[in-house]
Write a protein that holds these residues in place. Structure first.
Motif, PDB file in Angstrom:
ATOM      1  N   LYS A 128      37.547  36.443  39.971  1.00 48.55           N
ATOM      2  CA  LYS A 128      37.203  37.869  40.020  1.00 48.55           C
ATOM      3  C   LYS A 128      37.626  38.485  41.356  1.00 48.55           C
ATOM      4  CE  LYS A 128      34.580  38.586  36.260  1.00 48.55           C
ATOM      5  NZ  LYS A 128      34.832  39.511  35.230  1.00 48.55           N
ATOM      6  N   LEU A 129      37.398  37.754  42.463  1.00 50.03           N
ATOM      7  CA  LEU A 129      37.771  38.255  43.778  1.00 50.03           C
ATOM      8  C   LEU A 129      39.283  38.403  43.912  1.00 50.03           C
ATOM      9  CD1 LEU A 129      35.304  36.349  46.119  1.00 50.03           C
ATOM     10  CD2 LEU A 129      35.400  38.805  45.719  1.00 50.03           C
ATOM     11  N   ILE A 131      41.433  39.006  41.516  1.00 48.56           N
ATOM     12  CA  ILE A 131      41.810  40.181  40.727  1.00 48.56           C
ATOM     13  C   ILE A 131      41.486  41.444  41.504  1.00 48.56           C
ATOM     14  CG2 ILE A 131      41.255  41.496  38.644  1.00 48.56           C
ATOM     15  CD1 ILE A 131      40.868  38.767  37.248  1.00 48.56           C
ATOM     16  N   TYR A 132      40.315  41.489  42.130  1.00 49.48           N
ATOM     17  CA  TYR A 132      39.887  42.651  42.897  1.00 49.48           C
ATOM     18  C   TYR A 132      40.807  42.881  44.105  1.00 49.48           C
ATOM     19  CZ  TYR A 132      36.947  45.756  45.652  1.00 49.48           C
ATOM     20  OH  TYR A 132      36.477  46.806  46.381  1.00 49.48           O
ATOM     21  N   ILE A 133      41.172  41.806  44.796  1.00 47.95           N
ATOM     22  CA  ILE A 133      42.028  41.910  45.991  1.00 47.95           C
ATOM     23  C   ILE A 133      43.422  42.410  45.609  1.00 47.95           C
ATOM     24  CG2 ILE A 133      43.214  40.541  47.756  1.00 47.95           C
ATOM     25  CD1 ILE A 133      40.625  38.843  47.899  1.00 47.95           C
ATOM     26  N   GLN A 135      44.215  44.442  43.340  1.00 46.42           N
ATOM     27  CA  GLN A 135      44.205  45.857  42.995  1.00 46.42           C
ATOM     28  C   GLN A 135      44.310  46.637  44.253  1.00 46.42           C
ATOM     29  OE1 GLN A 135      40.573  46.551  40.870  1.00 46.42           O
ATOM     30  NE2 GLN A 135      41.287  45.484  39.061  1.00 46.42           N
TER      31      GLN A 135
END
Length: 135
Positions: A128-129, A131-133, A135
């Motif tokens: 999840k991290l 994917i977030y980074i 973006q």
């Protein structure tokens, strides 16, 4: 289309409650008239059957949720026999911590929610991290 009976079980309370709440929202939304909830070992099979026999009011479905009962610890023949002939408008959900014998189950839709392994949680969080980074 929904099945008539579901069993949500396991030690993971958060996941069980999340799934129960999502199913409730999908099946009846905010409708409180066509919803019944039973909790605890003192829940009587007769009371559950009585609610299942109550026709839905201005709706296609009636939802009955039974939580932490003794029905999966000690078999209840009356309830087991009734479940075989549930009305088409009923969705009956059992939410239990433990099920002693899944061979004598009232449903063919068991959904286990067991405690998640710490490593699995760590890997999921890392994904999840990432994917977030990105973006």
């Amino acid at each position: 289309e929904y099945q008539k009976v579901y069993l949500i079980y396991g030690e993971e309370e958060y996941l069980k409650n999340q799934y129960r709440d999502r199913m409730k929202a999908a099946i009846i939304g905010d409708d409180t008239i066509n919803y019944s909830y039973f909790e605890g070992d003192s829940t009587k099979a007769e009371d559950v059957i009585s609610m299942c026999e109550t026709m839905p009011f201005f709706s296609d479905r009636r939802l009955v949720i039974v939580s932490d009962s003794s029905f999966f610890k000690n078999a209840n023949d009356k309830l087991a026999d009734y479940i075989k002939k549930l009305p088409d408008y009923i969705v009956l959900i059992f939410v239990e911590a433990k099920c002693r014998d899944l061979r004598n189950i009232y449903t063919n839709n068991p959904m286990p929610f067991h405690t998640i392994n710490r490593n699995v949680c760590y890997l999921a969080l890392c994904k999840k991290l990432l994917i977030y980074i990105k973006q």
